[in-house]
Design a protein around this motif. Sequence first.
Motif, PDB file in Angstrom:
ATOM      1  N   ALA A 193      21.866 103.717  33.263  1.00 27.65           N
ATOM      2  CA  ALA A 193      21.309 104.296  32.041  1.00 27.65           C
ATOM      3  C   ALA A 193      22.137 105.511  31.663  1.00 27.65           C
ATOM      4  O   ALA A 193      22.395 106.388  32.500  1.00 27.65           O
ATOM      5  N   SER A 195      23.234 108.751  28.794  1.00 27.90           N
ATOM      6  CA  SER A 195      22.600 109.799  27.993  1.00 27.90           C
ATOM      7  C   SER A 195      22.626 109.499  26.498  1.00 27.90           C
ATOM      8  O   SER A 195      22.051 110.256  25.712  1.00 27.90           O
ATOM      9  N   HIS A 197      21.794 106.163  24.226  1.00 27.52           N
ATOM     10  CA  HIS A 197      21.426 104.834  23.731  1.00 27.52           C
ATOM     11  C   HIS A 197      21.564 103.679  24.717  1.00 27.52           C
ATOM     12  O   HIS A 197      20.776 102.741  24.683  1.00 27.52           O
ATOM     13  N   HIS A 219      17.804 102.517  23.304  1.00 28.83           N
ATOM     14  CA  HIS A 219      16.959 103.557  22.721  1.00 28.83           C
ATOM     15  C   HIS A 219      17.772 104.431  21.774  1.00 28.83           C
ATOM     16  O   HIS A 219      19.001 104.528  21.890  1.00 28.83           O
ATOM     17  N   VAL A 223      18.801 107.418  27.276  1.00 29.51           N
ATOM     18  CA  VAL A 223      17.995 106.538  28.122  1.00 29.51           C
ATOM     19  C   VAL A 223      17.748 107.320  29.409  1.00 29.51           C
ATOM     20  O   VAL A 223      18.669 107.547  30.191  1.00 29.51           O
ATOM     21  N   ASN A 224      16.509 107.741  29.630  1.00 28.13           N
ATOM     22  CA  ASN A 224      16.230 108.704  30.688  1.00 28.13           C
ATOM     23  C   ASN A 224      15.986 108.077  32.053  1.00 28.13           C
ATOM     24  O   ASN A 224      16.180 108.734  33.077  1.00 28.13           O
ATOM     25  N   THR A 239      13.296 100.214  30.639  1.00 23.49           N
ATOM     26  CA  THR A 239      14.003 101.412  30.187  1.00 23.49           C
ATOM     27  C   THR A 239      13.029 102.336  29.466  1.00 23.49           C
ATOM     28  O   THR A 239      12.014 101.902  28.936  1.00 23.49           O
ATOM     29  N   GLY A 241      13.128 106.252  26.992  1.00 23.09           N
ATOM     30  CA  GLY A 241      14.100 107.100  26.332  1.00 23.09           C
ATOM     31  C   GLY A 241      13.525 108.233  25.515  1.00 23.09           C
ATOM     32  O   GLY A 241      12.313 108.464  25.457  1.00 23.09           O
ATOM     33  N   ASP A 242      14.450 108.936  24.849  1.00 25.25           N
ATOM     34  CA  ASP A 242      14.098 110.071  24.001  1.00 25.25           C
ATOM     35  C   ASP A 242      13.279 109.652  22.786  1.00 25.25           C
ATOM     36  O   ASP A 242      12.641 110.495  22.147  1.00 25.25           O
TER      37      ASP A 242
END
Length: 725
Positions: A193, A195, A197, A219, A223-224, A239, A241-242
């Motif tokens: 993953a 930082s 998308h 995302h 993608v955290n 997944t 995300g933000d």
Amino acid sequence: MGAHAPFQPVVSPSPNAIAGWMTNANPSLPHAAVAQGPPGLVQAPNTAAFLKHPRTPTSAPGIDYQSADSEHLMKRMRVGQPDEVSFSGASHPANMYTQEDLPKQVSRTLNQGSNVMSLDFHPVQQTILLVGTNVGDIAVWEVGSRERIAHKTFKVWDIGSCTLPLQASLMKDAAVSVNRCLWSPDGTILGVAFSKHIVQTYTFVPNGDLRQQAEIDAHIGGVNDIAFSHPNKTLSIITCGDDKLIKVWDAQTGQKQYTFEGHEAPVYSVCPHYKESIQFIFSTAIDGKIKAWLYDCLGSRVDYDAPGHWCTTMAYSADGTRLFSCGTSKEGDSHLVEWNETEGAIKRTYNGFRKRSLGVVQFDTTRNRFLAAGDEFLVKFWDMDNNNILTTTDCDGGLPASPRLRFNREGSLLAVTTSDNGIKILANTDGQRLLRMLESRAFEGSRGPPQQINTKPPIVALGPVSNVSSPIAVNAERPDRILPAVSTSGLAPMDASRTPDVKPRITDESEKVKTWKLADIVDNGHLRALHLTDTDTNPSKIVRLLYTNNGVALLALGSNAVHKLWKWQRSDRNPSGKSTASVAPHLWQPANGILMTNDTNDGNPEEATACIALSKNDSYVMSASGGKVSLFNMMTFKVMTTFMAPPPAATFLAFHPQDNNIIAIGMEDSTIQIYNVRIDDVKSKLKGHQKKITGLAFSQSMNVLVSSGADAQVGFVLSFFVVEY
């Protein structure tokens, strides 16, 4: 057992059936209403009819191996009674590990070259370490030989298929970091993953090659976190995300399967799990909210607050029975806690954190007993059953304020990040022996390959294989390229340049042990006798006797079909608590006072052939005394399940070394049955003996099962197991 989920079926009930399991599931609401009182996952008053009569959809090929007792089991879940198969309200008796089992000795130092953001050990080859960095690189290390066997820099594989927001983001700032990287449960796939998308998956070939598999524009923003699961019998990747969303994708094709919407802040982490046949996902957001989701797109089932109200990660113990979370608040206060799932409340809070942590604290669990977290330039350890800190280590210095860390599956190794863009590998005694073995193997390989012998041995598959994951991806074209799975329970190494059918070379240290066993015991003066105390007024004779794998207890099966367990305890005469002839062990029983008693089929157990086998992590024992085969929980002595009713009766038992859900059962009628406990199915029946089976043994590093029979023949059965998780 297995990949951190012992003896739990992976069966997906229908969405309508699952909907009633969580609290107040209401399809008409975007978020399920929270029940009065403490929110939780299981509430007795609102249990749907599914819990009384669970159903397996026709599309699911497996069956619940506990289906015979499902009504009783579900009743226990509703009322929250303690039991080994009920996650909520479970009691956790002390196990047999000691502080010496913690990996605290710095044994390797690796130089990654950039700041390490994520770590994960391979689930099968336990010295293989996956690393992701702040510049978007990923690397695969063999920590035993200190060799980086694979390396990939960040690159968008197909920029033309990316969304416009991603293209614009990369045009504005090309810097990309790895937020999370991890292995799939069987280690054949890894996910990354980033930082921005994207999520990328690779196929891992055991010779060290990484092959591009799927690229997902997952995302908007970072993608955290990612995690793997099997919601529909195929491998999926989860997944978050933000963009405040959670999504589920097919791990091979990248096709979207589910979207979960409901968080009001960026989602920080996900933790998939399953209880009985019900699969769900925990998620945490940076506003401190914890939610739980079923695979039905009907909204969150719970909504409660994590301590610290900011960045929190959640994880289960390896056996899946205990839930923990660790988080840090914006003010720097860190919280490591255990949750009571039934009530949705904190069960235990662990002490020992710095008042103002410098960064978000990361944690991990191991051996169903220990917790570790990086804080205050240290690695701190806790016993799961004790609030106070157990011990710490500074790893000989050089750690950042909040180092990232990760245990391997057996807990013999611990990878810890350093402030100079490196990684330190900590080891316990087993881990050090494993690393020395691999280092010796690498040295032997550097001296030049020996002569190849039988470079293409045959591999015989046990039964049909259809759309299943395997612990090791084997290429039949090049069997000599396969790296053998290494376990600390089987430390006899195989020369890497030889093929699997060559007898493994034993290290000098192992040779010394073997020589000691054979040469030093030459007269009665070298032997010590101990009397094992027994409270039974009418004791029976011992017909089978085993050491536990960690060597601190003896397990006996009596002629009356009753098991007894003797443990060595710490004392002034035995400060290590290890097995010794100088101190007698104590007869041990769980608090419930029950005995492990085999089914005897209404016959005389003293006339039956008794057999017994212990799982690799000492958590389960499988046994028979002429009746059905019983599977017991070693912590509670309770029967998990029974199977294989005679005739014919079982005469010998063996766990598969890579998956304890796969069992070889030697029978009285001379056959050998390969049985999958998880799906209650005989995968294959092997024939070749004329009389009852007297012995079975799996190779620790080769796909070989050796058998012996009362006909005085020894059969060698080549077998490759593809285990469905």
